[in-house]
Design an enzyme around this catalytic site. Structure first.
Site, PDB file in Angstrom:
ATOM      1  N   ASP A   1      32.507  56.991  25.306  1.00 42.40           N
ATOM      2  CA  ASP A   1      33.466  56.315  26.178  1.00 42.40           C
ATOM      3  C   ASP A   1      34.112  55.212  25.336  1.00 42.40           C
ATOM      4  OD1 ASP A   1      35.077  55.482  28.214  1.00 42.40           O
ATOM      5  OD2 ASP A   1      33.501  55.330  29.725  1.00 42.40           O
TER       6      ASP A   1
HETATM    7  C1  BGC Z   1      36.791  54.910  30.992  1.00 41.55           C
HETATM    8  C2  BGC Z   1      36.981  56.382  30.681  1.00 41.55           C
HETATM    9  C3  BGC Z   1      38.358  56.614  30.102  1.00 41.55           C
HETATM   10  C4  BGC Z   1      38.513  55.744  28.867  1.00 41.55           C
HETATM   11  C5  BGC Z   1      39.843  55.891  28.177  1.00 41.55           C
HETATM   12  C6  BGC Z   1      37.123  54.041  29.792  1.00 41.55           C
HETATM   13  O1  BGC Z   1      37.123  52.710  30.148  1.00 41.55           O
HETATM   14  O2  BGC Z   1      35.484  54.669  31.420  1.00 41.55           O
HETATM   15  O3  BGC Z   1      36.788  57.141  31.832  1.00 41.55           O
HETATM   16  O4  BGC Z   1      38.542  57.955  29.835  1.00 41.55           O
HETATM   17  O5  BGC Z   1      38.366  54.387  29.237  1.00 41.55           O
HETATM   18  O6  BGC Z   1      40.858  55.342  28.929  1.00 41.55           O
END
Ligand code: BGC
Length: 754
Positions: free
Chosen positions: A267
């Site tokens: 993530d």
């Molecule tokens: C989120 C993800 C997301 C990523 C990119 C993170 O903060 O938890 O779900 O895909 O950011 O935007």
């Protein structure tokens, strides 16, 4: 004149010699006639150490480099999961300011799940994948399959509800649909990210049985049945290790037990330790220092945990290259599935088909919760004057909520949809009723709405009540929204009730007009203290670009509602098991002591409720919910026949088939979802009173009857035995329960497992 056969053989000769020539010059990794695994090994053998390491981490906010020297393209990722995110700047979250990146927003995943229709999930994935492909994206960051543990989780709207079986069945076609475009999905967030509060600073404690029965199945289905080419690690910790660099989750379970061959993506900003990132199964690092610029150096990306620090360890001989080659092998495999896949379609955006897909999923996902006295559908012969009340009738919902925020071609608002459907025959008037959230911007995308209103609460309410009194019909459109502390990433809701004093407004409207329909736009369950006062309640979720049209279609009866709840609505928060037995937002004493504020002081969250999540808890303990899992009404009526089984005794390797008839006994065509639950009548371990193990949506004309069949084997009868680390189906008596919600079982049949 040349004979036909001579021409054919001349042509063959030319093409064979051409192919031989090209084969001679084409390196194996570019030669499409060679098996992919051979091409991967060839590419790997040509890469320098530096090129390999460069592949493992971001080069910008959403992209990672390929291997430029070898002509292996970059990977471009995008959120996910309801539409393709607008373009941001290279290093920052702010908008790039493109004018060609507006898309169709599809209904939120809770709505998709509420269709209980696998075909809808495929249509969704295919259409969304086409838009991602058109926008030249290779990895779509979604779908999300974290289980609904508490109604306070700010991100429930991006997930598929409380049941591992429903989620597993619904997620697989979505993945296949997206990936049919040569665009990878990244199923997220693996694992145990079941709340937003403390998501970066908590350690989840869960027993193995609960992990395997409740929280892992959707991920397992996504990678083993759906073949999701990538998976995204979560932020939280499990067994004291961050999930995106976690030995147990990524190596032991995902890569060893499930034999996963795809790519583990972190993530954004979830990595914080080079050694763990190297050894514990992570393949691709994103979002470290999420502004992309900090860490005080010229190129922050070189300082990612899987960048220079990794290279240095290899060069100094402290770490070998086995893990490196495995990671690069996986990334190259992904390249052949996506960027280097020459057979992928070209994609398209905002086609009429896409709009139709969004609208249809919206209609099928809407759940008619209550409809006393058949207040719905709206009868245009009687409703000459319709009052629409509530902020969510006019509020854009595709902007906000965190990373799933979008920039849409258009968003049909509920008021627009209602006006265009009813406006020709009826006088449709609007009053706001209350002011909730007037924000409308996310990362520089602006809704363009000015929702400021300086009137007092009393003035707004009086206007609404007066309008309700003069009208034949009142549609209240309220619920939650995508503002912080509502249905939004990063924080949880603060309470279970509706915000902005809406309860008061609804009660006042119920007194003013008995023809009231309450339409709730939300991704979460809410308390409904007014439920007895209101004849009709509709759960309308976040439905994206076609929201208003889908809602109007259901209110008018153009489409007959057939959505079913993918999670339980408890009467009050304390009825939910995580709040009654488990820990939320974390261990009490630690919470009181201020733990969880930063990564140095993480907070523990123990899932004491174990496997008793959602209806597994309510039904076992007889805690009557406000609305049960699987519940949803229709404008017609259905009757279930008596269920039959093809045998009464089965052995461990046998299957058993149940048959039941479903008949439309009303006057309108419609669809019912036959739901099969299994109950273990006597067990040596505690088990939920029933668990969903099959479902089928059947479309029926008035008077029509169809047979539904369910075939199961012992997997549907098993529990996870942590001691044996295996699934066990205990011999004894079971019952198949078939009905149209977890608390509306219509017919049962007993059988015995030998
Ligand atoms: C989120 C993800 C997301 C990523 C990119 C993170 O903060 O938890 O779900 O895909 O950011 O935007």
């Amino acid at each position: 004149m040349l004979k036909k056969t001579a021409i054919v053989s001349l042509f063959t000769l030319i093409s064979v010699s051409y192919m031989a020539q090209t084969n001679n010059t084409l390196p194996v990794y570019l030669d499409e006639s060679k098996p992919v695994e051979q091409r991967i090994q060839d590419a790997l053998s040509r890469m320098t150490l530096e090129e390999k390491v460069a592949m493992l981490h971001a080069q910008s906010k959403f992209s990672s480099p390929g291997v430029p020297r070898l002509g292996i393209p970059e990977f471009w990722t995008t959120d996910g999961p309801h539409g393709v995110r607008p373009e941001v700047m290279w290093d920052e979250w702010d908008q790039a300011g493109w004018t060609n990146d507006s898309i169709i927003a599809y209904p939120a995943l809770t709505a998709l799940s509420a269709t209980w229709n696998k075909k809808m999930s495929w249509n969704y994935g295919k259409a969304l994948g086409e838009e991602a492909r058109y926008r030249k994206k290779d990895i779509l960051l979604g779908p999300g399959v974290n289980i609904y543990r508490t109604p306070l989780n700010g991100r429930n709207f991006e997930y598929m509800g409380e049941d591992p079986y429903l989620t597993s069945k619904m997620v697989v076609p979505y993945i296949k649909g997206v990936q049919s475009n040569g665009v990878a999905t990244s199923v997220k967030h693996f694992a145990l990210n079941n709340q937003e509060m403390f998501r970066h600073t908590s350690n989840v404690n869960v027993d193995d049985r609960t992990l395997y029965e409740i929280y892992l199945p959707p991920f397992k289905a996504a990678v083993t049945e759906g073949d999701s080419w990538t998976i995204m690690g979560a932020y939280d910790m499990y067994k004291g290790q961050y999930a995106s660099q976690n030995q147990y989750l990524l190596n032991d379970i995902l890569k060893k037990e499930w034999k996963y061959k795809g790519v583990v993506v972190s993530d954004w900003g979830a990595v914080n330790n080079t050694e763990q990132a190297i050894h514990n199964g992570l393949d691709l690092e994103f979002g470290t220092w999420t502004n992309g610029l900090s860490a005080g150096t010229k190129n922050a990306y070189d300082n990612y945990f899987l960048a220079k620090p990794y290279l240095d360890l290899i060069k100094s001989g402290k770490v070998g290259t086995t893990e490196l080659d495995d990671k690069v092998t996986r990334l190259l495999r992904l390249a052949y599935q996506t960027t280097m896949n020459r057979n992928k379609p070209f994609g398209n955006i905002a086609s009429e088909e896409h709009k139709a897909v969004a609208k249809e999923i919206g209609e099928e996902g809407i759940v008619l919760l209550k409809n006393q006295g058949n207040v719905l559908p709206i009868d245009l012969n009687k409703a000459k004057k319709i009052a629409v009340i509530g902020e969510n009738a006019i509020k854009i919902m595709t902007v906000g909520g965190g990373s799933s925020s979008l920039k849409v071609k258009y968003e049909a608002l509920p008021l627009d949809g209602i006006k265009s459907r009813f406006g020709k025959k009826a006088d449709v008037q609007y009053a706001r009723g209350y002011v909730g959230d007037i924000g409308g911007e996310y990362n520089g995308v602006k809704s363009g709405q000015d929702l400021k209103d300086s009137r007092s609460e009393a003035e707004l309410l009086n206007e609404a009540v007066a309008l309700a009194k003069q009208s034949d019909y009142v549609i209240f459109v309220g619920g939650l929204n995508k503002a912080d502390f509502q249905d939004s990433e990063g924080n949880d809701r603060k309470s279970y009730g509706l915000p902005y004093n809406q309860d008061h407004v609804i009660s006042a409207l119920a007194k003013a007009n008995k023809n009231l329909a309450v339409v709730l736009v939300s991704g979460n369950a809410v308390a409904m203290p007014w439920i007895k006062e209101v004849p009709s309640v509709v759960q309308a979720w976040y439905l994206g670009s076609e929201a208003g049209n889908s809602i109007a279609s259901v209110l008018a009866g153009d489409s007959n509602p057939s959505g079913k709840l993918p999670f339980t609505f408890p009467v009050k928060l304390e009825d939910n098991s995580a709040h009654q037995l488990g820990e939320y937002p974390g261990q009490k004493e630690e919470f009181a002591a201020g733990k969880g504020k930063d990564q140095k002081n993480p907070i523990n969250i123990t899932y004491n409720e174990g496997i008793f999540v959602g209806y597994r808890w309510h039904d076992t303990k007889n805690i009557k919910p406000l609305f049960s899992f699987g519940h949803g009404l229709s404008y017609t009526t259905f009757e279930f026949g008596k269920a039959k089984a093809d045998k009464t005794v089965i052995s461990q390797d046998d299957t058993i088939t149940f048959t039941v008839s479903v008949k439309n006994t009303g006057k309108k065509a419609g669809a019912e979802v036959a739901q099969l639950y299994i109950s273990d009548l006597k067990s040596s371990v505690p088990r939920p009173s029933k668990e969903l193990k099959g479902f089928e949506k059947v479309y029926l004309n008035p008077g029509e009857q169809k047979e539904v069949t369910f075939t199961i084997d012992k997997t549907a009868l098993s529990y996870f035995d942590a001691g044996k680390h295996d699934w066990v189906a205990e011999p004894g008596d079971f019952e198949a329960l078939i009905g149209n919600s977890s608390d509306a079982i219509k017919t049962k049949v007993k059988f015995t497992l030998k």
